[in-house]
Design an enzyme around this catalytic site. Structure first.
Site, mmCIF file in Angstrom:
data_model
loop_
_atom_site.group_PDB
_atom_site.id
_atom_site.type_symbol
_atom_site.label_atom_id
_atom_site.label_comp_id
_atom_site.label_asym_id
_atom_site.label_seq_id
_atom_site.Cartn_x
_atom_site.Cartn_y
_atom_site.Cartn_z
ATOM 1 N N ASN A 17 0.867 -1.181 0.000
ATOM 2 C CA ASN A 17 0.000 0.000 0.000
ATOM 3 C C ASN A 17 0.903 1.229 0.000
ATOM 4 O OD1 ASN A 17 -1.908 1.988 0.375
ATOM 5 N ND2 ASN A 17 -2.334 1.466 2.508
ATOM 6 N N TRP A 18 1.022 1.848 -1.161
ATOM 7 C CA TRP A 18 1.922 3.001 -1.296
ATOM 8 C C TRP A 18 1.353 4.270 -0.668
ATOM 9 C CZ3 TRP A 18 4.085 2.862 -7.030
ATOM 10 C CH2 TRP A 18 4.932 1.752 -7.166
ATOM 11 N N LYS A 19 0.082 4.233 -0.292
ATOM 12 C CA LYS A 19 -0.582 5.404 0.287
ATOM 13 C C LYS A 19 -0.391 6.613 -0.640
ATOM 14 C CE LYS A 19 -0.339 3.391 4.848
ATOM 15 N NZ LYS A 19 -0.232 3.601 6.300
ATOM 16 N N HIS A 103 -9.709 0.835 5.184
ATOM 17 C CA HIS A 103 -8.408 1.075 5.807
ATOM 18 C C HIS A 103 -8.584 2.043 6.963
ATOM 19 C CE1 HIS A 103 -4.283 2.480 6.370
ATOM 20 N NE2 HIS A 103 -3.894 1.377 5.732
ATOM 21 N N GLU A 105 -7.050 4.551 7.959
ATOM 22 C CA GLU A 105 -6.929 5.969 7.633
ATOM 23 C C GLU A 105 -8.201 6.487 6.965
ATOM 24 O OE1 GLU A 105 -2.136 5.408 7.202
ATOM 25 O OE2 GLU A 105 -3.353 5.650 5.391
ATOM 26 N N GLU A 175 -5.188 -4.700 10.974
ATOM 27 C CA GLU A 175 -4.201 -3.637 11.088
ATOM 28 C C GLU A 175 -4.465 -2.848 12.370
ATOM 29 O OE1 GLU A 175 -4.605 -0.841 7.850
ATOM 30 O OE2 GLU A 175 -6.673 -0.459 8.435
ATOM 31 N N GLY A 181 2.411 3.150 11.047
ATOM 32 C CA GLY A 181 3.198 4.358 10.894
ATOM 33 C C GLY A 181 3.767 4.899 12.180
ATOM 34 N N SER A 220 3.200 -1.802 10.554
ATOM 35 C CA SER A 220 4.648 -1.634 10.658
ATOM 36 C C SER A 220 5.402 -2.940 10.440
ATOM 37 C CB SER A 220 5.023 -1.014 12.012
ATOM 38 O OG SER A 220 4.513 0.296 12.126
ATOM 39 N N GLY A 241 2.838 -1.063 4.387
ATOM 40 C CA GLY A 241 2.793 0.364 4.104
ATOM 41 C C GLY A 241 4.162 0.910 3.760
ATOM 42 N N GLY A 242 4.784 1.611 4.714
ATOM 43 C CA GLY A 242 6.033 2.308 4.444
ATOM 44 C C GLY A 242 7.134 1.451 3.864
#
Length: 275
Positions: A17-19, A103, A105, A175, A181, A220, A241-242
């Site tokens: 997930n590149w967000k 998600h 967010e 999640e 994050g 994470s 994610g990151g």
């Protein structure tokens, strides 16, 4: 205790997930760096969810590599006067196989309710996409001992909307909001406990379908903790994610998925191709 005994054979699933990250040039560099390592891997299913403006670019870059394309969001509406929204049919037309729904967010920053998430799940199915239902609790909910209640409520909304037979066509990603994050990660034991609880809730509806469903962990996940997480009995891959923005780190996470015990074998969409 886990409800699954002997899983069906099949690869683990790792979704990037590149967000809200990326540029045309940067995306091309990242894919160029990723493909040599991923193309040599067998035994892991990989999907990438870029920002919406780059879906066409990624569809071209991924081509027939076997890496699936996914969307970070989807409208619950099929079409109409809904400025700024993107329908499931549009996503399928772009070559997507997956769509993230619910998600954390989207829930926390944009006010998506459990009912809206359930409608988005249904919309993805109608479009022939595999919805990835994201569930998770905040740190306050965890500290209050409400993790299972929160997860149960989020899952119930989708079950009531589509039923177990349709839910089983999707993927679930746990999640924990407090581990997204933040640099914090649920321990393998903590993550497994929630995954086992989710599978028990599903098993109460249909034990066989519950055993087949893919349950991903997202929070994470990094190269140095992926192997321990993926080795858990009810963790069938990851929503990354990151770390998915770093070619070496993401490739290491995918390698960790290969070395783990094989998970369930249900719910894979067709490999990405131009449509």
């Amino acid at each position: 205790m886990p409800t699954r005994n002997t899983p069906a054979p099949g690869p683990k699933l790792v979704i990037a997930n590149w967000k809200m990250h990326g540029t045309h040039a940067g995306n091309a560099r990242l894919i160029d760096a990723l493909l040599p390592g991923l193309s040599a891997m067998a035994g892991v299913q990989v999907a990438i969810c870029p920002p919406m403006p780059y879906l066409a670019q990624l569809a071209g870059l991924l081509g027939r590599t076997g890496i699936c394309l996914g969307a970070q969001n989807i409208s619950e509406r099929a079409e109409g006067a809904f400025t700024g929204e993107v329908s499931g049919q549009m996503l399928a037309d772009m070559g997507c196989g997956y769509a993230l729904v619910g998600h954390s967010e989207r829930r926390s920053l944009y006010g998506e309710t459990d009912a809206q998430v359930a409608m988005k799940f249904e919309a993805a199915l109608r479009a022939g996409l595999t919805p990835v239902l994201c569930l998770g609790e905040t740190i306050h909910q965890r500290r209050a001992g409400n993790t299972n209640a929160v997860i149960g409520s989020q899952l119930k909304a989708v079950l009531e909307q589509v039923g177990m037979a349709q839910l089983a066509k999707g993927v679930i990603a746990y999640e924990p909001v407090w581990a997204i994050g933040t640099g914090e990660t649920a321990s393998p034991t903590q993550a497994q406990a929630v995954h086992a609880h989710i599978r028990q809730l599903l098993a109460a509806q249909d034990p066989a379908a519950a055993a087949r469903m893919r349950l991903l962990y997202g929070g994470s996940v990094k190269a140095d903790n992926a192997a321990q997480l993926f080795a858990q009995q009810d963790i069938d891959g990851g929503l990354i994610g990151g770390a998915s923005l770093d070619a070496d780190a993401f490739a290491a996470i995918c390698r960790a998925a290969i070395s783990a015990e094989p998970p369930v074998g249900a719910g894979l969409p067709a490999k990405n191709s131009t449509r």
